[in-house]
Design a protein around this motif. Structure first.
Motif, PDB file in Angstrom:
ATOM      1  N   GLU A   4      13.069   1.149   4.544  1.00  0.00           N
ATOM      2  CA  GLU A   4      12.783   0.788   5.927  1.00  0.00           C
ATOM      3  C   GLU A   4      13.423  -0.558   6.284  1.00  0.00           C
ATOM      4  OE1 GLU A   4      10.968   2.239   8.602  1.00  0.00           O
ATOM      5  OE2 GLU A   4      11.472   3.975   7.381  1.00  0.00           O
ATOM      6  N   TRP A  23       1.733  -2.292   4.748  1.00  0.00           N
ATOM      7  CA  TRP A  23       3.032  -2.276   5.430  1.00  0.00           C
ATOM      8  C   TRP A  23       2.905  -1.707   6.831  1.00  0.00           C
ATOM      9  CZ3 TRP A  23       7.657  -3.935   6.163  1.00  0.00           C
ATOM     10  CH2 TRP A  23       8.553  -3.201   6.958  1.00  0.00           C
ATOM     11  N   LYS A  68      -3.256  -6.531  -2.035  1.00  0.00           N
ATOM     12  CA  LYS A  68      -2.353  -5.443  -1.683  1.00  0.00           C
ATOM     13  C   LYS A  68      -2.032  -5.605  -0.202  1.00  0.00           C
ATOM     14  CE  LYS A  68      -2.467  -1.678  -3.828  1.00  0.00           C
ATOM     15  NZ  LYS A  68      -2.835  -0.398  -4.473  1.00  0.00           N
ATOM     16  N   THR A 114      10.104   2.894  -0.779  1.00  0.00           N
ATOM     17  CA  THR A 114      10.016   3.409   0.590  1.00  0.00           C
ATOM     18  C   THR A 114      10.135   2.274   1.599  1.00  0.00           C
ATOM     19  OG1 THR A 114       8.600   5.228  -0.128  1.00  0.00           O
ATOM     20  CG2 THR A 114       8.550   4.661   2.221  1.00  0.00           C
ATOM     21  N   ILE A 115       9.419   1.178   1.325  1.00  0.00           N
ATOM     22  CA  ILE A 115       9.462   0.040   2.242  1.00  0.00           C
ATOM     23  C   ILE A 115      10.855  -0.610   2.233  1.00  0.00           C
ATOM     24  CG2 ILE A 115       8.492  -2.248   2.703  1.00  0.00           C
ATOM     25  CD1 ILE A 115       5.860  -1.152   1.483  1.00  0.00           C
ATOM     26  N   SER A 153      14.425   6.779   5.772  1.00  0.00           N
ATOM     27  CA  SER A 153      13.945   8.151   5.880  1.00  0.00           C
ATOM     28  C   SER A 153      14.290   8.691   7.259  1.00  0.00           C
ATOM     29  CB  SER A 153      12.425   8.174   5.685  1.00  0.00           C
ATOM     30  OG  SER A 153      12.094   7.608   4.440  1.00  0.00           O
ATOM     31  N   ASP A 197       0.827  -1.208   0.000  1.00  0.00           N
ATOM     32  CA  ASP A 197       0.000   0.000   0.000  1.00  0.00           C
ATOM     33  C   ASP A 197       0.863   1.261   0.000  1.00  0.00           C
ATOM     34  OD1 ASP A 197       1.037  -0.192   2.528  1.00  0.00           O
ATOM     35  OD2 ASP A 197      -0.860   0.083   3.603  1.00  0.00           O
ATOM     36  N   GLN A 198       2.189   1.102  -0.023  1.00  0.00           N
ATOM     37  CA  GLN A 198       3.122   2.205  -0.131  1.00  0.00           C
ATOM     38  C   GLN A 198       4.113   1.857  -1.237  1.00  0.00           C
ATOM     39  OE1 GLN A 198       4.945   3.436   3.607  1.00  0.00           O
ATOM     40  NE2 GLN A 198       3.278   2.463   4.771  1.00  0.00           N
ATOM     41  N   PRO A 199       4.815   2.842  -1.746  1.00  0.00           N
ATOM     42  CA  PRO A 199       5.813   2.543  -2.792  1.00  0.00           C
ATOM     43  C   PRO A 199       6.844   1.535  -2.285  1.00  0.00           C
ATOM     44  CG  PRO A 199       5.410   4.909  -2.669  1.00  0.00           C
ATOM     45  CD  PRO A 199       4.687   4.302  -1.499  1.00  0.00           C
TER      46      PRO A 199
END
Length: 656
Positions: free
Chosen positions: A60, A124, A121, A56-57, A325, A51-53
């Motif tokens: 993390e 995260w 989907k 980005t995950i 991030s 559910d996020q790019p």
């Protein structure tokens, strides 16, 4: 670290040429859940639908993995529960294999998915990795090491224990880069270390770092030019301790050394070794590293993540730059949380058979020699190695255990046993002539051989005076395989795990002609180490194979080479002939030793191509239950060079 893999095909429709194929059934959640577990195991999301790019995950995950790298869990799916509203819950099983512990860290987490067309989907959340993990937190493994265990002598006293040292280096705090470089160069000159490497190390460290150059014993540090040291910009010597032997040379090749784990150690260990850990580098310290080090305590923590402004200035980092991030402010305010912990297990001492006083005497007996040398002292009845020393010219090499040399006339004891088994007795006559020609090769006696011991002499006299020609003259009466059998009966060639590598000698079984004749006097391709000859001497005293023992309660699974075993009458006959070496031969210097009668045999083994050839000097000797082997590379006659050392060692071992 990041490995990409191809996304799973969740549906496929084929249309063409007026023909169609049936689409596969919709994923019931299992396929996507298994792909998720695989992705988490590899900490690489690839193109999984989140559910996020995905990028980005991935950042993390990379940030989470950084504090525990290279350790990471295996993840599997326990079950998938699909709800009527199109949502699904995935139960995941985590299993971590943590460094140097058999206790696995295992737990369950839960992931949420939502139906998305024919696929799913994934939502995260950090709790997917560990149930209590919060946004912005990172994982970290801390290791707690107990004090390294010791190496003990035969009485149970510590040989290796923490002793004071000085850690010498350059303190860069307050120095310009030019001054730091100049200080490094000057310090390298005083310490006689490679200046290029040390200067590069100093330049690589941060502006306020202390950069260590070398760790020295207190006495070695005191011997340095203190005036020069104090004049060096940034010079600093801090006080510390390290597990060390009583002196730099004390049983050096046996005990070995330790060091701080290097980057190479850490990389090769795959998580078993961490920065700051002390590891065995050689000898018993390396061979019994796990026992001595014990098991570290392991703690897994959830810690606040670093913000982008937090940078270390003390040492250069070899880790990849952080890709996560910036951490939310709330996370940085939280103290570390313990997620899992295993307490440390202390290491266990390694108890040797070494007797400190005898070892010191052995070190001293060799200190004056300028060629490789060694002394081995054994208790014949048990095989216990009471001392094993190598001279300074061995340069740290374990000549005593690993040396492979022609044993020369000490090997005549094996030849004598072979002849006894062919029907001869200690009184049997052998022809000792100035020269004997075997298959076209001339064999001579050692320079200065006594004319009174020439002619028809008994085998006992041939042993006492070490007549080469007498034994070579029997080469056609004692086949090579029978000679090899006799040597094996005396322990040559045995297999035995001492805890350290050791060469126990070799005698070829197929030598013929002049090579066979040379074998009769311990030349040709016959090879032995000082330890092997100490075992041979011990075996003669004991009356059966005496396998060397170095570590108390360590089963070496000793196995003599295949051969008819030594008998009691054979042992007595060998002892009587070796006693004649003392009463009527080259080892008469042992005659005045107080106590039990001493026995022994000299050896002078030729090597090289010069004329006259260089010689190795050997003596094997025993008194009571103590057996000694002495070796000096490129020495004089055995009685001249090795004899006095053997006498000193028998005297030193008496009553100890």
């Amino acid at each position: 670290m990041i490995r990409r893999f191809t996304s799973l095909l969740l549906g496929l429709a084929l249309v063409g040429g007026g023909m169609s194929a049936c689409a596969p059934a919709k994923d019931d959640g299992t396929t996507t859940a298994k792909a998720l577990a695989q992705a988490l195991t590899k900490h690489t999301v690839g193109e999984l639908p989140f559910d996020q790019p995905g990028a980005t995950i991935q950042k993390e995950l990379d940030a989470l993995a950084k504090g525990v790298d290279p350790v990471w869990p295996a993840v599997s799916v326990e079950n998938v529960v699909v709800n009527k509203d199109g949502s699904a819950k995935v139960a995941l099983d985590y299993s971590w294999k943590l460094p140097k512990t058999t206790t696995a860290w295992a737990y369950k987490t839960e992931a949420s998915m939502q139906r998305d067309g024919d696929g799913w989907k994934i939502a995260w959340a950090p709790a997917m990795i560990e149930p209590s993990l919060k946004a912005g937190e990172r994982l970290k493994i801390d290791s707690l090491y107990t004090q390294r265990a010791g190496i003990l002598d035969a009485s149970g006293d510590a040989i290796v224990k923490d002793r004071p040292v000085r850690i010498v280096g350059i303190n860069k705090n307050g120095l310009s880069e030019a001054d730091a470089e100049a200080g490094a160069s000057a310090l390298a000159a005083v310490l006689e270390i490679d200046p290029t490497n040390f200067i590069a190390k100093v330049k690589a460290y941060g502006p306020v770092a202390f950069v260590d150059a070398i760790t020295l014993r207190d006495d070695a540090f005191a011997a340095l030019d203190q005036v020069r040291l104090k004049s060096i910009p940034g010079f600093l010597a801090t006080v510390g301790t390290m597990p060390l032997a009583p002196s730099r040379t004390f049983a050096q090749a046996i005990l070995g050394t330790v060091r701080d784990a290097t980057a190479e150690d850490i990389e090769k260990s795959k998580g078993e070794v961490v920065a700051g850990q002390v590891v065995g580098a050689s000898g018993l310290q390396a061979a019994f590293d796990s026992q001595l080090a014990g098991t570290p305590g392991i703690t897994v923590l959830a810690v606040p993540g670093e913000t982008s402004s937090e940078q270390s200035t003390e040492k250069p980092s070899t880790a990849a730059p952080a890709t996560a991030s910036p951490t939310p402010a709330a996370a940085t305010d939280q103290p570390p949380r313990q997620l899992f912990s295993v307490p440390p297990v202390e290491g266990k001492d390694v108890k040797t058979t070494l007797v400190t006083a005898i070892q010191n005497d052995a070190e001293g007996a060799l200190a004056h020699l300028s060629t490789p040398s060694s002394v081995v002292v054994m208790r014949a009845s048990t095989g216990a190695i009471l001392a094993s020393a190598n001279g300074p010219a061995s340069n740290g090499y374990n000549t005593a255990f690993l040396g492979q040399y022609a044993p020369g006339s000490t090997f005549k004891i094996a030849t004598a046993l072979g002849l006894l088994r062919q029907g001869l007795t200690p009184d049997s006559k052998l022809s000792c002539t100035p020269k004997f020609t075997a298959d076209g090769k001339n064999f001579l006696n050692a320079p200065g051989y006594a004319a009174s011991a020439l002619g028809e002499i008994s085998m006992t006299v041939a042993i006492a005076h070490s007549c080469n020609t007498a034994f070579v003259s029997q080469f056609d009466k004692l086949p090579q395989d029978k000679l090899a059998d006799a040597a094996a009966a005396l322990g040559i060639g045995m297999s035995n795990d001492l805890g350290l590598d050791a060469f126990m000698g070799s005698v070829p079984r197929d030598s013929a002609g002049t090579e066979h004749a040379a074998s009769m006097i311990g030349q040709g391709k016959v090879q032995a180490s000082p330890l092997a000859l100490a075992a041979l001497m011990s075996t003669v005293v004991k009356g059966s194979v005496s396998a060397p023992v170095l570590i108390d309660a360590h089963d070496g699974k000793a196995k003599p080479a295949s051969s008819p075993a030594l008998t009691a009458p054979e042992a007595l006959a060998l002892q009587s002939m070796m006693r004649a070496s003392v009463t009527d031969g080259y080892l008469d210097l042992l005659a005045d030793l107080p106590g039990a009668p001493a026995i022994g045999k000299t050896g002078t083994a030729e090597f090289g191509t010069e004329n006259p050839p260089h010689t190795h000097s050997w003596v094997i000797a025993a008194q009571g239950d103590i057996a000694v082997a002495v070796f000096v590379e490129d020495g004089d006659l055995g009685a001249v060079t090795a004899g006095p050392i053997a006498k000193a060692m028998l005297a030193a071992a008496a009553g100890k």
